[in-house]
Write a protein that holds these residues in place. Structure first.
Motif, PDB file in Angstrom:
ATOM      1  N   VAL A 109       0.836  -1.201   0.000  1.00 24.84           N
ATOM      2  CA  VAL A 109       0.000   0.000   0.000  1.00 24.84           C
ATOM      3  C   VAL A 109       0.872   1.253   0.000  1.00 24.84           C
ATOM      4  O   VAL A 109       0.577   2.228  -0.701  1.00 24.84           O
ATOM      5  CB  VAL A 109      -0.954  -0.005   1.208  1.00 24.84           C
ATOM      6  CG1 VAL A 109      -1.763   1.285   1.276  1.00 24.84           C
ATOM      7  CG2 VAL A 109      -1.884  -1.213   1.151  1.00 24.84           C
ATOM      8  N   ALA A 110       1.952   1.224   0.772  1.00 29.53           N
ATOM      9  CA  ALA A 110       2.834   2.390   0.840  1.00 29.53           C
ATOM     10  C   ALA A 110       3.509   2.649  -0.507  1.00 29.53           C
ATOM     11  O   ALA A 110       3.657   3.811  -0.933  1.00 29.53           O
ATOM     12  CB  ALA A 110       3.883   2.187   1.927  1.00 29.53           C
ATOM     13  N   ALA A 137       3.191   5.938  -2.665  1.00 28.97           N
ATOM     14  CA  ALA A 137       4.420   6.674  -2.998  1.00 28.97           C
ATOM     15  C   ALA A 137       4.478   6.984  -4.494  1.00 28.97           C
ATOM     16  O   ALA A 137       4.929   8.072  -4.899  1.00 28.97           O
ATOM     17  CB  ALA A 137       5.642   5.863  -2.570  1.00 28.97           C
ATOM     18  N   GLU A 138       4.034   6.048  -5.320  1.00 29.57           N
ATOM     19  CA  GLU A 138       4.025   6.292  -6.766  1.00 29.57           C
ATOM     20  C   GLU A 138       3.059   7.418  -7.115  1.00 29.57           C
ATOM     21  O   GLU A 138       3.365   8.277  -7.962  1.00 29.57           O
ATOM     22  CB  GLU A 138       3.630   5.014  -7.504  1.00 29.57           C
ATOM     23  CG  GLU A 138       4.688   3.926  -7.475  1.00 29.57           C
ATOM     24  CD  GLU A 138       4.265   2.692  -8.239  1.00 29.57           C
ATOM     25  OE1 GLU A 138       3.180   2.731  -8.877  1.00 29.57           O
ATOM     26  OE2 GLU A 138       5.000   1.693  -8.189  1.00 29.57           O
ATOM     27  N   GLY A 141       6.359  15.209  -8.947  1.00 27.89           N
ATOM     28  CA  GLY A 141       7.371  15.252  -9.993  1.00 27.89           C
ATOM     29  C   GLY A 141       8.703  14.668  -9.578  1.00 27.89           C
ATOM     30  O   GLY A 141       9.661  14.715 -10.338  1.00 27.89           O
ATOM     31  N   TYR A 142       8.802  14.113  -8.407  1.00 27.19           N
ATOM     32  CA  TYR A 142      10.050  13.471  -7.946  1.00 27.19           C
ATOM     33  C   TYR A 142       9.695  12.390  -6.917  1.00 27.19           C
ATOM     34  O   TYR A 142       8.641  12.429  -6.294  1.00 27.19           O
ATOM     35  CB  TYR A 142      11.003  14.491  -7.313  1.00 27.19           C
ATOM     36  CG  TYR A 142      10.425  15.246  -6.137  1.00 27.19           C
ATOM     37  CD1 TYR A 142      10.544  14.734  -4.834  1.00 27.19           C
ATOM     38  CD2 TYR A 142       9.769  16.463  -6.318  1.00 27.19           C
ATOM     39  CE1 TYR A 142      10.004  15.425  -3.758  1.00 27.19           C
ATOM     40  CE2 TYR A 142       9.230  17.153  -5.246  1.00 27.19           C
ATOM     41  CZ  TYR A 142       9.355  16.627  -3.964  1.00 27.19           C
ATOM     42  OH  TYR A 142       8.823  17.292  -2.905  1.00 27.19           O
ATOM     43  N   LYS A 143      10.609  11.410  -6.788  1.00 29.99           N
ATOM     44  CA  LYS A 143      10.382  10.297  -5.879  1.00 29.99           C
ATOM     45  C   LYS A 143      10.586  10.725  -4.425  1.00 29.99           C
ATOM     46  O   LYS A 143      11.355  11.663  -4.152  1.00 29.99           O
ATOM     47  CB  LYS A 143      11.324   9.139  -6.198  1.00 29.99           C
ATOM     48  CG  LYS A 143      11.031   8.461  -7.522  1.00 29.99           C
ATOM     49  CD  LYS A 143      11.949   7.262  -7.732  1.00 29.99           C
ATOM     50  CE  LYS A 143      11.614   6.554  -9.037  1.00 29.99           C
ATOM     51  NZ  LYS A 143      12.486   5.370  -9.242  1.00 29.99           N
ATOM     52  N   GLN A 163      10.877  10.189   3.978  1.00 26.07           N
ATOM     53  CA  GLN A 163       9.472  10.337   3.614  1.00 26.07           C
ATOM     54  C   GLN A 163       8.796   8.981   3.448  1.00 26.07           C
ATOM     55  O   GLN A 163       7.640   8.804   3.822  1.00 26.07           O
ATOM     56  CB  GLN A 163       9.352  11.145   2.314  1.00 26.07           C
ATOM     57  CG  GLN A 163       9.731  12.602   2.454  1.00 26.07           C
ATOM     58  CD  GLN A 163       9.758  13.318   1.117  1.00 26.07           C
ATOM     59  OE1 GLN A 163      10.412  12.868   0.167  1.00 26.07           O
ATOM     60  NE2 GLN A 163       9.005  14.420   1.030  1.00 26.07           N
ATOM     61  N   LEU A 164       9.528   8.002   2.885  1.00 25.14           N
ATOM     62  CA  LEU A 164       8.974   6.656   2.731  1.00 25.14           C
ATOM     63  C   LEU A 164       8.705   6.020   4.093  1.00 25.14           C
ATOM     64  O   LEU A 164       7.682   5.356   4.304  1.00 25.14           O
ATOM     65  CB  LEU A 164       9.930   5.772   1.931  1.00 25.14           C
ATOM     66  CG  LEU A 164       9.933   5.976   0.418  1.00 25.14           C
ATOM     67  CD1 LEU A 164      11.055   5.173  -0.233  1.00 25.14           C
ATOM     68  CD2 LEU A 164       8.587   5.577  -0.180  1.00 25.14           C
ATOM     69  N   LYS A 165       9.627   6.233   5.033  1.00 24.08           N
ATOM     70  CA  LYS A 165       9.444   5.687   6.376  1.00 24.08           C
ATOM     71  C   LYS A 165       8.210   6.289   7.040  1.00 24.08           C
ATOM     72  O   LYS A 165       7.393   5.576   7.646  1.00 24.08           O
ATOM     73  CB  LYS A 165      10.686   5.960   7.221  1.00 24.08           C
ATOM     74  CG  LYS A 165      10.583   5.415   8.650  1.00 24.08           C
ATOM     75  CD  LYS A 165      11.840   5.720   9.445  1.00 24.08           C
ATOM     76  CE  LYS A 165      11.700   5.225  10.880  1.00 24.08           C
ATOM     77  NZ  LYS A 165      12.902   5.556  11.693  1.00 24.08           N
TER      78      LYS A 165
END
Length: 334
Positions: A80-81, A85-86, A93-95, A100-102
């Motif tokens: 789900v994360a 995130a995508e 416009g950027y990953k 931030q992912l955590k």
């Protein structure tokens, strides 16, 4: 109400605990289901499902610890994360960075937690306040530690000690097998496991196979020692004794179970009859096991420290030509 695995501990004969006091202290930490953001919850339950937390029959006490845990696999959170995130990456416009992912995974966990399924289970512990036994129906010391830890957090005083004997079970079982003779009151059955004490840690297991003769003696002479041995006591109770002084695969034979055949009129009467019969049999079995191991040593207190399970190193297992069967782990129903 039949225990299947016994983790055995000692309480002092002068333990200052009445059933009323124990009931009062357990009531301070009752079981509650998991809250919306709780991964696990545990607390004391009534063994019979009523309001009584300490069930007593014939001077023997039974307590039950309930567990509830949420089933939220990390793979689900990650999936789900990653999808979220995508979406954010396309919008921004950027990953997303590592931090931030955590934070996103933590947010997803909180969102999914209330919707996660829960699983419940319970564990039983038998207390013999006169004989000084505390016995937990658990397949390993690590699982029994869940109950011990909760007892430490619940009771004002918990002077528990490890059961220790003059002879180690491994040494005694080796002598019994070498001499083809069990201690008084016991018979050797047909299941056994032997492990090498050398670096290769080779092991051999016999299941439903005669342990008499030269084959087992040859393994003993080659340096392997028994880590499990199936025994029967007084033609009434069969079990497997381990090198850690555990009793596993406990089975009360028909000569015992038939004593209450047709006598119980309802579920509560049957529960009480089985508990009384079980504790009566174990009240004979446990002292006999201790006597067979040379008597009891003074044990080290463990009331304030976790029980460290004695692990058996992994071994390359060479299975005997005897048919092999594995015991099904026992997990008492909730």
């Amino acid at each position: 109400m039949w225990f299947k695995n016994l983790q055995i501990y000692r309480l002092p004969a002068n333990w200052d605990m009445s059933i009323e006091k124990l009931e009062e202290q357990l009531a301070k930490k009752p079981f509650h289901p998991c809250g919306s953001q709780d991964m696990e919850s545990r607390g004391w339950l009534s063994p019979l499902g009523n309001d009584v937390l300490v069930h007593a029959v014939g001077g023997q006490w039974l307590v039950s610890l309930g567990f509830e845990s949420r089933l939220l696999p990390s793979s689900v959170v990650k999936q789900v994360a990653d999808e979220r995130a995508e979406e954010l990456a396309e919008q921004q416009g950027y990953k997303l960075g590592r931090k931030q992912l955590k934070e996103l995974r933590e947010q997803i966990t909180q969102e999914l937690m209330p919707r996660a399924f829960t699983r419940r289970r319970r564990m039983f512990a038998w207390i013999d306040p006169v004989g000084g036994w505390l016995v937990i129906d658990a397949s390993s010391p690590a699982r029994a530690e869940d109950v011990l830890e909760q007892l430490r957090h619940t009771l004002d005083s918990f002077p528990l000690t490890l059961l220790r004997t003059e002879r180690s079970p491994m040494s005694a079982m080796a002598d019994w097998l070498a001499g083809n003779e069990a201690p008084a009151g016991f018979t050797i059955d047909q299941d056994c496991e032997l492990r090498s004490v050398t670096e290769d840690k080779a092991a051999v297991r016999y299941v439903r196979h005669s342990l008499e003769g030269d084959e087992v003696k040859g393994h003993l002479e080659a340096g392997k020692l028994p880590t499990r041995l199936a025994l029967t006591f007084d033609d009434r109770v069969s079990f497997v004794l381990t090198e850690k002084l555990e009793i596993k695969r406990l089975d009360f034979l028909d000569v015992v179970r038939d004593q209450i055949e047709g006598q119980a009129e309802d579920a509560e009467m049957l529960f009480n009859a089985e508990f009384a019969l079980m504790t009566g049999e174990l009240g004979h079995l446990l002292p006999a096991v201790v006597a067979a191991l040379g008597g009891e040593l003074n044990s080290d207190p463990i009331s304030q420290a976790p029980v460290a399970p004695t692990s058996v190193p992994a071994a390359a297992t060479a299975i005997s030509p005897a048919a092999e069967a594995s015991a099904v782990p026992y997990d008492p129903p909730f």
